[in-house]
Design an enzyme around this catalytic site. Structure first.
Site, PDB file in Angstrom:
ATOM      1  N   CYS A  69       0.828  -1.200   0.000  1.00 20.38           N
ATOM      2  CA  CYS A  69       0.000   0.000   0.000  1.00 20.38           C
ATOM      3  C   CYS A  69       0.870   1.262   0.000  1.00 20.38           C
ATOM      4  CB  CYS A  69      -0.983  -0.066   1.168  1.00 20.38           C
ATOM      5  SG  CYS A  69      -2.392   1.013   0.931  1.00 20.38           S
TER       6      CYS A  69
ATOM      7  N   HIS B 141      -2.959  -5.510   1.725  1.00 21.48           N
ATOM      8  CA  HIS B 141      -2.244  -5.733   2.996  1.00 21.48           C
ATOM      9  C   HIS B 141      -2.288  -7.200   3.437  1.00 21.48           C
ATOM     10  CE1 HIS B 141      -1.950  -1.449   4.343  1.00 21.48           C
ATOM     11  NE2 HIS B 141      -3.019  -1.307   3.582  1.00 21.48           N
TER      12      HIS B 141
ATOM     13  N   GLU C  37      -0.447  -8.610   5.470  1.00 16.61           N
ATOM     14  CA  GLU C  37      -0.105  -8.702   6.906  1.00 16.61           C
ATOM     15  C   GLU C  37      -1.356  -8.604   7.784  1.00 16.61           C
ATOM     16  OE1 GLU C  37       0.232  -6.123   4.991  1.00 16.61           O
ATOM     17  OE2 GLU C  37      -0.252  -4.294   6.097  1.00 16.61           O
TER      18      GLU C  37
END
Ligand code: GLN
Length: 192
Positions: free
Chosen positions: A80, A171, A173
């Site tokens: 991002c 994302h 994560e």
């Protein structure tokens, strides 16, 4: 020797990346300065606010140090905001960037109406499908020569790779799926 992965910890969701790397059994540290960067074999630049982080990276010399290490082949992955900072060009903006991926990005490309969403994203060249979490996400609007498209969402390119530098609009994560972290770790281990 075991390799150490750094996560740029100027601002943003760096803790989530550290946790994902730890789930993969990797050693991970926060990187705030050129001195921190010197200790790592690969770097993740997380999501956050690209204008603020770019300004601070420029001011404290971290940006220049990242560019130098990238020139020596250190793998880097930007999620991002991280992908925005890695880009050569940011549409309609003159903000600081690292110019390490030959792409043009459009910030906040999904508009104010749809700030955040998640959906399946397939990554054909990697042979995987992931859940893409998009938060005020950018898209890639130009890919230079040597830049490989890794994923598309609708008509938009949302993940790219140029050598051992990768950018994703979304994302990973923030999900339990660590396959992209594993992929990145394999590049880091190859080179360290
Ligand atoms: N919209 C942010 C920017 O342009 C990026 C958002 C994110 O990293 N989740 O800096």
């Amino acid at each position: 020797m075991s390799s150490l992965v750094g996560v740029a910890a100027v601002q943003g969701d760096f803790v989530k990346h550290i946790e994902a790397l730890q789930r993969c059994g990797a050693a991970a540290v926060e990187v705030r300065s050129p001195e921190d960067l010197a200790t790592v074999d690969g770097l993740i630049i997380p999501g956050g606010e690209s204008t603020t982080v770019g300004l601070l990276m420029e001011r404290y010399g971290l940006g220049a140090a990242i560019r130098e290490r990238a020139g020596q082949g250190m793998p880097i992955w930007g999620t991002c905001m991280g992908m925005i900072l890695l880009a050569r060009e940011i549409e309609d903006k003159e903000q600081y960037r690292l110019n390490l991926l030959d792409i043009t990005v459009r910030r906040n490309a999904f508009g104010a109406q749809v700030n955040s969403f998640e959906d399946e994203v397939s990554m054909p060249s990697l042979g995987i499908q992931v859940v893409g979490v998009f938060i005020r996400a950018p898209i890639v609007t130009r890919l230079g020569e040597g830049v490989e498209e890794l994923a598309r969402y609708g008509d938009h390119v949302v993940a790219v790779r140029q050598g051992s530098i990768m950018g994703t609009s979304f994302h990973p994560e923030l999900t339990e799926d660590t396959r992209l972290h594993e992929l990145f770790l394999s590049w880091v281990r190859e080179r360290s």
